[in-house]
Motif scaffolding. Sequence first.
Motif, PDB file in Angstrom:
ATOM      1  N   SER A  92     -77.746 -46.738 -44.390  1.00 56.59           N
ATOM      2  CA  SER A  92     -78.095 -47.212 -43.051  1.00 56.59           C
ATOM      3  C   SER A  92     -79.451 -46.662 -42.632  1.00 56.59           C
ATOM      4  CB  SER A  92     -77.059 -46.777 -42.007  1.00 56.59           C
ATOM      5  OG  SER A  92     -75.778 -46.905 -42.499  1.00 56.59           O
ATOM      6  N   LEU A  93     -79.701 -45.405 -42.966  1.00 56.64           N
ATOM      7  CA  LEU A  93     -80.980 -44.805 -42.588  1.00 56.64           C
ATOM      8  C   LEU A  93     -82.133 -45.633 -43.142  1.00 56.64           C
ATOM      9  CD1 LEU A  93     -82.656 -42.477 -41.414  1.00 56.64           C
ATOM     10  CD2 LEU A  93     -82.454 -41.344 -43.618  1.00 56.64           C
TER      11      LEU A  93
ATOM     12  N   ALA B 109     -69.243 -42.045 -48.689  1.00 58.37           N
ATOM     13  CA  ALA B 109     -69.485 -42.074 -47.248  1.00 58.37           C
ATOM     14  C   ALA B 109     -70.927 -41.667 -46.949  1.00 58.37           C
ATOM     15  CB  ALA B 109     -68.507 -41.151 -46.530  1.00 58.37           C
ATOM     16  N   LEU B 110     -71.416 -40.668 -47.675  1.00 54.07           N
ATOM     17  CA  LEU B 110     -72.790 -40.220 -47.461  1.00 54.07           C
ATOM     18  C   LEU B 110     -73.770 -41.341 -47.796  1.00 54.07           C
ATOM     19  CD1 LEU B 110     -74.443 -37.619 -46.773  1.00 54.07           C
ATOM     20  CD2 LEU B 110     -74.835 -37.423 -49.215  1.00 54.07           C
TER      21      LEU B 110
ATOM     22  N   TRP C 192     -65.238 -39.605 -52.736  1.00 60.81           N
ATOM     23  CA  TRP C 192     -65.160 -40.338 -51.468  1.00 60.81           C
ATOM     24  C   TRP C 192     -66.240 -39.850 -50.512  1.00 60.81           C
ATOM     25  CZ3 TRP C 192     -61.227 -43.864 -49.861  1.00 60.81           C
ATOM     26  CH2 TRP C 192     -60.303 -44.169 -50.863  1.00 60.81           C
ATOM     27  N   GLY C 193     -66.466 -38.559 -50.549  1.00 56.70           N
ATOM     28  CA  GLY C 193     -67.470 -37.985 -49.656  1.00 56.70           C
ATOM     29  C   GLY C 193     -68.845 -38.551 -49.960  1.00 56.70           C
TER      30      GLY C 193
ATOM     31  N   TYR D 226     -82.554 -48.861 -41.306  1.00 57.69           N
ATOM     32  CA  TYR D 226     -83.284 -48.762 -40.042  1.00 57.69           C
ATOM     33  C   TYR D 226     -84.774 -48.562 -40.278  1.00 57.69           C
ATOM     34  CZ  TYR D 226     -78.655 -48.443 -38.050  1.00 57.69           C
ATOM     35  OH  TYR D 226     -77.368 -48.720 -37.700  1.00 57.69           O
TER      36      TYR D 226
ATOM     37  N   VAL E 263     -73.226 -44.501 -47.622  1.00 57.53           N
ATOM     38  CA  VAL E 263     -73.186 -45.504 -46.550  1.00 57.53           C
ATOM     39  C   VAL E 263     -74.132 -45.104 -45.419  1.00 57.53           C
ATOM     40  CG1 VAL E 263     -71.752 -46.464 -44.706  1.00 57.53           C
ATOM     41  CG2 VAL E 263     -70.866 -46.326 -47.039  1.00 57.53           C
ATOM     42  N   THR E 264     -74.063 -43.830 -45.038  1.00 55.62           N
ATOM     43  CA  THR E 264     -74.879 -43.422 -43.894  1.00 55.62           C
ATOM     44  C   THR E 264     -76.360 -43.328 -44.275  1.00 55.62           C
ATOM     45  OG1 THR E 264     -74.971 -41.894 -42.028  1.00 55.62           O
ATOM     46  CG2 THR E 264     -74.503 -40.926 -44.130  1.00 55.62           C
TER      47      THR E 264
END
Lengths: 199, 664
Positions: free
Chosen positions: A36-37, A29-30, A25-26, A40, A32-33
């Motif tokens: 996003s990076l 989540a990583l 799960w961790g 951007y 996902v972030t």
Amino acid sequence: MSEARQLLDQPLPVGSEGKLAGGWWGIVALIVTEGSLFGYLLFSYFYLSSQAERHWPPEGLPSLLLPSINTAILIASSVFVWASEYCLARKRKRGSVVMMLVAIVLGALFVGIQLKEWSSKTYGMTSDLYGSLYFTITGFHMLHVVIGLVILLLLLAWISFRYFDEKRHAAITIGGIYWHFVDVVWLFVFTTLYLFPYM
Amino acid sequence: MSAITRPPSDSRLRRSPDIGQAPVGSDAEIRLAEIWESLPGWKGWLSTVDHKVIGLRYIVTAFVFLLIGGMEALIMRLQLAGPNLTLLTPEQYNQLFTMHGVTMIFLYALPILSGFSNYLWPLMLGSRDMTFPRLNALSYWIFLFAGIFMYASFPLGQAPNAGWFNYVPYSGPIYNTGPNIDVFALGMVLLGVSTTVGSVNFVVTLFKMRAPGMTINRVPILVWGTLTASVANLLVIPSVSLAFFLLWLDRQVGTHFFDVANGGKPLLWQHLFWIFGHPWVYAIVLPAMGIVSDALPTFCRRPLVGYAWVALATMATMLVGFEVWIHHMFATGLPAVALSIFGAASFVISIPSAVAVFAWIATIWLGTPVFKTPFLFFAGFVILFVIGGLSGVMTAAVPLDWQLNETYFIVAHLHYVLLGINVFPVVGGIYYWFPKFTGRMMDEKIGKWSFWVMFIGFNAGFFPMHLAGLLGMPRRIYTYSSRMGWDTVNLITSIGSFVFAIGVLIFLVNVAVSLRRGTRAGSNPWDAATLEWSVPSPPPAYNFAVIPHIASRHPLWEDRLNEGEGTGQSSLEKGYLLMEGRETIGTSPIDATPEIILKMPGDSATPFFVGLFLSLAFAGMLLHWWSFTGLMILSCIIALMVWMWPEKALAQRSPTDSSREAHV
Ligand code: HEM
């Protein structure tokens, strides 16, 4: 009450088991972030390129041959990481080691070719806006590939130390998905930097 | 533990957990304490991963930053107390308001809420720790180091000076040549790492670590608030980190992202900053609203009215927050986003906020309020929320917007929002959970004094700022002439600020006195409903001797609410024992049915070292010591390897593997 009790009485897996492990799960989540990076980064590219007054890319269209081959190499390495886990799950530890090794060699090859690609550019990070974007975006990706390779090397070591077996190998699942992520991101980077200018 | 015979290989991978009781003093309980307690002395201090210790560290550290930011504010208020004062130079004033904003927004407002959540989540959810205890420690250490980092150039008179949103080109290499902005930029990237790993921990904890039976619609509102904030953080922190990193590249490497002369676009900064800034404003208020939603009902002696509505409103707020940004991007053109950030957002947000406000008012209305200190802070919060909301709606109205933008009206509004929705709930929350933290009650009499002095001081200080704004006083000016007619409002504002500061001081005195002499608190001194009050105060290292089984939203009020009907009563004394090493239960994301016995990692100093090496690497980047930076990154990677090395004790490795225990 008794129903609830019955529910509680089931035997349960213990510790880091596959996708039940916290680590799985961790890493999601990583991803996902981190995803996003890159989102951007590419947003910045599109934003700046759409407002460019000069011809874009300023140095003309990029050549596609070497980068395409490199893309194929990276994807192939993902397949081998997957195969390594597949072997392990079927009790073929040696096969698992070999597959992981091939994956790492392919990953390293990607890095080598990418370095060559960098050195063949006539512009640098500071020469113009396009250069800044190109080297920052591919640089960020390169950083992720290098981290991914360190992870794969660790996994290789752990498999050959016989730490894992068909039942317990969450680390491979977790490290593997990270590598797949790095490869999928490259497809977006490649599309943006190499294919998009042709459209 | 050596006396216990190793279980056969299979049960190391799968077993039926024992169910039983472990009252205080029983053999089982003593063994649990041994398993979970940290080593005494500095070693334990450095390596503990106990979420309660980390949570308190977060709270204390963030509060210290609040005091530092507060002192900066008081110095500014001295300078502005009368016209034409010369206590500060313009440059000093710039640095002070920038550092004040940065400190309050980044180093106080979210970290303090992370502190509450870190401390409370596992206790509220019925778990023995967060999912990633070591990550938790890491996130604290990096936060601490990033805070120190951002203050590094302050004593040299070279602090960041371009406002907390740091617009280019003013913050770019041409107009700002000192180290000021580099400190800010690198510090923000570092802080971003801390926030990100913290958010990962919260999100995964919510989905994995709830006690059996605590279905998703039974979690406290604070959990919803922090969850929403954390999801948002995962999506938007990369944006601001990237913006600051690109700025640093522009300044130190010579790239051209924001460099107008070479096709760069300053507007890119504003996009990247506000993609983040918008949700961030909600991230620093939603968990605080959660504190109120959970604690207020205790003093109204009834459950929160409209639980589901408040939970939904929490998430809706964040969705709206994202949308506002998109709307601005296409409809109004960008500079307006930045200008009316606190304004326009407040307008759209007013609908979900109104839902929450009505829920709180209805809870007070339908309940039988007990006027203890925490209640006063929460009720005061509701009042300030309404005032802040109204001024927000006013700034959001377009014609007024033009009139008020960049005036003290905005300063007044943002302080009503931030102090009202963050500081008051936080102080109230400390009053409320202090007995849980320390085992002692805070003094009621001093408490009431602290509330009234803070509340009156706050309104005296910040309400007149609205007037100053209407009289046309722009923000961020270091002085003004007495011909403008702003003298009286400013004097009142300054006096009010100091009264407010005295209120905070009284609160601190109360903390100091109560720590030593407060009356002892039992496990549930307020007769509250949620799970954290079922364990002793302060809670033992293992939190819950047995993992409770939850059957309702208010496990401690079931006898009077009849809520548990149909599902059976919650069982708090009897449950999973789980004591073969540090263990807790992992449950399914929605229904919280038991899925797995999780092995929790032991104490370790690796998070400290990873944080330290990473921060030193950033210091190296600041000073252009490239080989030092490289060395630190290498050390960081090695520390991470030690950290991640699979352990048999955690069942990360095959129990039958033939290799020797290669322990690093
Ligand atoms: C004793 C309490 C406080 C006082 C007296 C105070 C006073 C001030 C003053 C004088 C300014 C500068 C206005 C200007 O020149 O434009 C300011 C700005 C600001 N304050 Fe506070 N403040 C206090 C507490 C807080 C708190 C608790 C927060 C946040 C949680 C906060 C957030 C801000 C922000 C974000 C700014 C804008 C900075 C900028 O313009 O870049 N303040 N405050």
